[in-house]
Each structure stands twice: as C-alpha cells, then as structure tokens.
Design an enzyme around this catalytic site. Sequence first.
Site, mmCIF file in Angstrom:
data_model
loop_
_atom_site.group_PDB
_atom_site.id
_atom_site.type_symbol
_atom_site.label_atom_id
_atom_site.label_comp_id
_atom_site.label_asym_id
_atom_site.label_seq_id
_atom_site.Cartn_x
_atom_site.Cartn_y
_atom_site.Cartn_z
ATOM 1 N N ASP A 167 -18.043 9.003 9.924
ATOM 2 C CA ASP A 167 -17.165 9.839 10.737
ATOM 3 C C ASP A 167 -17.568 11.292 10.502
ATOM 4 O O ASP A 167 -17.582 11.755 9.367
ATOM 5 C CB ASP A 167 -15.712 9.607 10.279
ATOM 6 N N HIS A 220 -7.168 4.175 13.923
ATOM 7 C CA HIS A 220 -6.276 4.697 12.875
ATOM 8 C C HIS A 220 -5.224 5.677 13.396
ATOM 9 O O HIS A 220 -4.411 6.160 12.621
ATOM 10 C CB HIS A 220 -7.132 5.374 11.808
ATOM 11 N N ASP A 221 -5.284 6.012 14.678
ATOM 12 C CA ASP A 221 -4.293 6.936 15.257
ATOM 13 C C ASP A 221 -3.293 6.222 16.151
ATOM 14 O O ASP A 221 -2.432 6.874 16.753
ATOM 15 C CB ASP A 221 -4.998 8.000 16.116
#
Length: 532
Positions: A101, A312-313
């Site tokens: 990332d 993950h959001d």
Amino acid sequence: MLNEQYRSYLRWVVYQVYPRSFMDSNGDGIGDLNGITQKLDYLKDLGVNALWICPCYQSPNDDNGYDISDYENIMTEFGTMADMERLIAEMHRRDMKLIMDLVPNHTSTAHRWFQESRKGKDNPYSDYYYWFDEKPNDWQSVFRGSAWEFDPVRGQYYLHSFAVSQADLNWDNPAVVKEMQHVVDFWTGKGVDGFRIDVIDMISKDIAKGKNAFGPRLHEFIRALFGRENTRCLFTVGECWVGEIDEMIRHCAAERHELSTLFQFDHMEVGRTGGKFIPKKDSLKSLRDILIRWQQLTAEHDLLYTLFSENHDQPPMISRIADDRELRYESATCLAAMLYLLKGIPFIYQGQEIGAASARYGSIDQFDDVETINAYRDFRRTMPEEEALERINFGSRDNARHPMAWDGGEKGGFTTGSPWLALHSRYREINVQDDMNAEKSVGRFYRALLRLRAAHEAFLDGAFRVISSPEDPFFIYTREGKDETWAVVCNFESEQEIRLPFACEAPALASLNRGTMEGTYAPYECAAARVR
Ligand code: GLC
Ligand code: CA
C-alpha cells in the site's frame, strides 16, 4: 484486446490483508508480518495468488498506518525488515505476488519531513507541505472538521485532507516527487510486485481554484512514479474515485503507462444514503446493475476492472443488501458468484471468504476508527446516544477491522494475548474453523469457485454477456471463451423458477445441492455450468 501484460493480471486473485487484525504471532494482541507468513499456506489453499497488505510502515497509528512517519521502515508492532524480507521470500516461493500500500498524498505529522518543515520558511523541507498564513478556503477534512490546522510552531496553517495528524504533501515541489520515487524504488528493490495507491487522485491539487483532487498535474505525477523504465513492470491499482469511463481511460489506458487499473466505487454506495452512516433499503439487484454497466464499459475500452465488494473502509456487503442472519451462507456465496466469475481481477477482503458480517457494539468505547469517533461526536450534537450508535454500528470502518476469527475459542485463534480491538461480536458463530467444518461452508465454496475460475480460460478473458433482463429478480450471465461458454445463475431474495435460453451441463459449481441449471432456485441460490 488487453495487451499481454494486462491479460496476465487477470490470473491474479488478490487477498487484502489488514495486518493489524489478521494474525498475531507473538501474543501482544496486534497482528504482524510473521502472522501473515504463518497463514500463507491457508491463503494459497484458498486459491489466492497475490496479497495486498495495508500499510505496515512506521506510523503513530492515528489512522492505523495510513499516517506514515517512515516509508522505508516497518512498523515496530508488525515486526522488522527481516520479517518483511522473509515474508516476500516465502510468498515468492509459493508463486504469490505482493502488492504494497503506497500512501503518497500525506504523511504523519510525526514524519521527519513535517517536523523539519514546521521549523520555518528557510528549512530545506519548508515546501514539502501546504502552508498558509490564513486558511485559503473552507475545505473540510474527509474525517470531519476543517481541513486546515494551525501549527503553533510554524505559525501557519497546513492542509490535512484526512486526520489532523495526516498532513498533505505538496507535490508541486519537485523534491516531494523525488522522495516518493525513492519510496517506490526502495520497495521495488525489495522485490514487491505492485502497489495499491491510496487516494492517488488527490496528489495534484489546485488550491486557488478550489480543486482538492484531479488537479492539473495528476497524470504527470502518476507517470513520474510508474511510467519509468524500471517501474512499468509493476502492477498498480489506484484508489481513485473516478465516476466516468473517460476518466478511467485517462488513468488506465495501457499506452499511457500510468495505472494498471483502479478501484471504481459506484457499487460501494448501494444500501446506504447521505454518506456512510445511514442505511437504505436495497438489494443485490442494484449491485447487479452497476456491475453490468462497468463490465460493459471496461470491455468496450480494453480496461482492466477490479472485482471487489469490500475493503478495510467498508462494512461487509451482505450486511447491507442481503441477509447476514438466516441466509448468511447463501448470501455470501451468491455475492461471490455474482462478482468473481465476472471479468476482472478478484480482490477478496480478509474474512469475506467465511461470510463475515457487520458487528454490533453497545458503546463508543468499543470503537477505534478515527472516522467513526469523529462522526459519532458530530451525531451526538443532534441525536440521542442510541441513534448515534445505531448509525456507527451500521457504517463504521471497524466493521471490517475486527481481528480475523480463526476459531471459536476464547481469543478467536487470533492471539494469545488481549486483542487490540474487540473480537467480532459474532466470532463464535463466524470463524474459519467452524466454517470449514460446517455442512454449508462459505470457505469451501470460495475454494471451488476460485479453482473453477482458474481452470477455464472463459472466466479469465472470455466475453461477458447478460442473459437476464433488468426486471428479473435474479442475474444470469455468460462468459464466452474461445472454446467454451459458461453460464452463471445468481438468484436474489425470493424463490424463483429459472429457465435458460440454452442447454447446460450439470452445474460444476453450486451453492446448494442441484443437479440441473434450470428449475426452482431458493433465495440467494447460485450455480455455474458449461453451456452445451
Ligand atoms: C484511503 C484509505 C483509508 C484512509 C484514507 C487516508 O481512503 O483506504 O483507510 O483512512 O485513505 O489515508
Ligand atoms: Ca503481534
């Protein structure tokens, strides 16, 4: 037609790891790199051949690693550089690719660059960030409140599009571009195969014109990172909030040497309204229609598409638009068949392969996410606690961030210590071990689906065709390869009689027991078979 390099990416099946919550190898309650290494065989067996690991660099963790204080070192809690090198080696030994990332839009205010920058205008790092005597506009941070913060050390305001401790980098300063090239080259040197790039659309801004994203130099900056001779071989997927196909072409057309692909988020808005926190009644049908649109558009323009329904959001999709209680298995498998047999690169978020659902908590103390906590504070100004909790239980990013449940034991198999964030409120029911032993196993279905997909060219490069009509309460599509065509049937929430305009073999993949492709489908039942 997609070029050779892009066609090879269609063979990637990516699993997204949220390292803090995946597997704790040393009992401190925090997931770590060695924990990921321990689980590589599990992932390989699932049918995954690439990992996207959320940020694991040095960070004070105000936004769980998206606030980086050193891009070229590993977060102490996650391990060491030697652990990282071992993870990469173990992955490559298993023929797995690693996607890191990259967070180029902002650093933590704890980063040395910011610490230097705030010292004053004659510091060499002075222009690494945006500094103003007065707030130049009234931009709001994505996490609520003004996006401008007064720094008493420098006596000026700096821009933070996200948390107060995430200062936006000034990419118009050529030194910043060089620094970020260095970061990319550093990790490429370590052997990583690609990058997921955080809010890439925001790195070029035009503050005078009120543009905080998609600024005039965006493409130049992306090419500075990935269009270089030594970086063209990298796989890159941008978190890039494009709304229209023209914009996607401008970022992802192969000959531009910018991004291999991007996450297109239209379908992320199903099942909610007015931001993240208010549910809206919705169904798989809305998801289907958006997927169809982007399948057709990306095929027409030879673009690579990413197949994902959570990250993950985002709270799990089945909790928003399907049934995450009685029909949780059916909902999770139907969603998988709807999504991952389409054309594109599958991205599976950790826990999705066991049908993870949203969690529920009775107090704000049990939440960690900065976005959630700020939102809760806002809600409480105008509504009672219960209603505010209702909203965050629905929309919180923590829904995707609870420790991965490996078994139903006391610590969920995640740690031997005390987990950094509460175990999922339903982990005794939803965990890897129980799922594998269950008669209806989401995980076994994922394995079967991914094996089928990998075994048939039609699912990779084959043309996509919609067979059902827009009014149908189900989704039927085909993938037409050179030598064979496959049909996929996904029924939605009500029982249906389904007929097909062609004959099929017996299903090679089915969520429930069924001998033929036609006939009665139970709610959320799905199947796939070769067309005769
Ligand atoms: C992206 C990330 C999110 C993070 C934000 C700021 O949207 O996915 O988790 O909070 O950028 O870096
Ligand atoms: Ca640990």
